[in-house]
Design an enzyme around this catalytic site. Structure first.
Site, PDB file in Angstrom:
ATOM      1  CG  ASP A  94       6.328  -2.888 -10.538  1.00  0.00           C
ATOM      2  OD1 ASP A  94       6.354  -1.967 -11.373  1.00  0.00           O
ATOM      3  OD2 ASP A  94       6.178  -4.073 -10.833  1.00  0.00           O
ATOM      4  N   PRO A 111      -9.557 -13.757   8.035  1.00  0.00           N
ATOM      5  CG  PRO A 111     -11.722 -12.932   7.807  1.00  0.00           C
ATOM      6  CD  PRO A 111     -10.943 -14.215   7.843  1.00  0.00           C
ATOM      7  CD  GLU A 133     -20.983 -18.371   8.866  1.00  0.00           C
ATOM      8  OE1 GLU A 133     -20.653 -17.254   9.288  1.00  0.00           O
ATOM      9  OE2 GLU A 133     -21.601 -18.554   7.799  1.00  0.00           O
ATOM     10  NE  ARG A 139       4.156  -7.888  -9.792  1.00  0.00           N
ATOM     11  CZ  ARG A 139       4.995  -6.992  -9.297  1.00  0.00           C
ATOM     12  NH1 ARG A 139       5.365  -7.061  -8.039  1.00  0.00           N
ATOM     13  NH2 ARG A 139       5.477  -6.033 -10.045  1.00  0.00           N
TER      14      ARG A 139
END
Ligand code: 4GS
Length: 270
Positions: free
Chosen positions: A176, A96, A123, A161
């Protein structure tokens, strides 16, 4: 022909749960990309690089506190082994703390020779790994996962992709969402009428120019209604600006008519 073109882009995931990747490799476009040698994939068990009878990969944090931390030695050994297999690959830690993964980052990564994706558990990983063994830290979003494996799969999926020749002409990546930072236009297939809702008449008209204009307009209005933040950062085409101007004129007409006769009109109404 360079290595990447010959053997395909290389993805190596380092994880204590390599089996998690099996169903991912075995389905859909990812599977097809592997079968056609467009990508090479492997999930390597970090535990293979852990010492001792129990092959421990985690330990308690210095300074106390709850949870466990991934030990540096097995991770370092796993990263070194992966680097030996794929020396040109970028070493990415999923965390994160990383920069946020988006279409731009996916395009950037898709031009690299390969990715070594380090999937933490517990953690987090020992800070010293981040300094010396990692080229980049990436986050797939502001939430905490139980492990980096799903984040690695998200990245492999979105990057694969974009590799030329992966998608057929009809499923072109360029058309897209987000390739031009607007949302995709509304899609319809048979039946023509579904539970009282009909397919827009224009899509049945066979007029390709009209259909293209309609799609551009609906994708723009969708983006404006659902993700206006995307438009703020976008370099608009001439045609897109014309569409926005037309809406402005239409909206102004409505307001103008209201000020003449609606309840908010200047004369009367109150
Ligand atoms: C993310 C994320 C994540 C962090 C893995 C705590 C287990 C966990 N990884 N984007 N340790 N968000 N990782 O939450 O990439």
């Amino acid at each position: 022909m360079d290595n990447r073109q010959k053997k395909g882009m290389n993805f190596i995931a380092l994880t204590i749960f390599p089996e998690m990747f099996n169903p991912f490799w075995e389905h859909g476009i990812i599977r097809r990309a592997i079968d056609r040698n467009k990508i090479r994939v492997s999930a390597i068990d970090i535990r293979n690089f852990a010492e001792g009878k129990h092959r421990v990969t985690d330990d308690r944090p210095y300074g106390g506190g709850c949870g466990m931390v991934m030990k540096p030695e097995p991770l370092a050994a796993a990263i070194r082994a992966a680097t030996q297999k794929a020396p040109l690959s970028k070493k990415i830690l999923l965390t994160p703390q990383g920069r946020r993964f988006d279409s731009g980052v996916a395009h950037e990564l898709s031009s690299s020779d390969g990715l070594i994706l380090i999937c933490g558990r517990y953690e987090g990983v020992d800070e010293r790994i981040c300094h010396d063994f990692i080229d980049d830290e990436i986050s797939i979003g502001d939430y905490v996962l139980t492990g980096g494996e799903l984040a690695a799969m998200v990245i492999i999926d979105a990057v694969t992709r974009l590799i030329p020749g992966i998608l057929g002409g009809k499923e072109s990546a360029e058309k897209d969402s987000f390739s031009g930072s607007v949302l995709e236009y509304a899609q319809y297939t048979r039946p023509r009428s579904f539970e009282g809702h009909n397919v827009p008449e224009i899509l049945l008209s066979g007029d390709h120019q009209k259909i293209e204009n309609w799609r551009l307009e609906t994708s723009l209005i969708r983006t404006f209604l659902k993700r206006p933040d995307l438009l703020e950062n976008k370099a608009l085409s001439k045609q897109e600006i014309e569409i926005l101007k037309k809406w402005c004129v239409d909206i102004e007409k409505i307001i103008h008519n209201q000020s003449l006769s609606g309840p908010g009109a200047l004369s009367g109404g109150q």
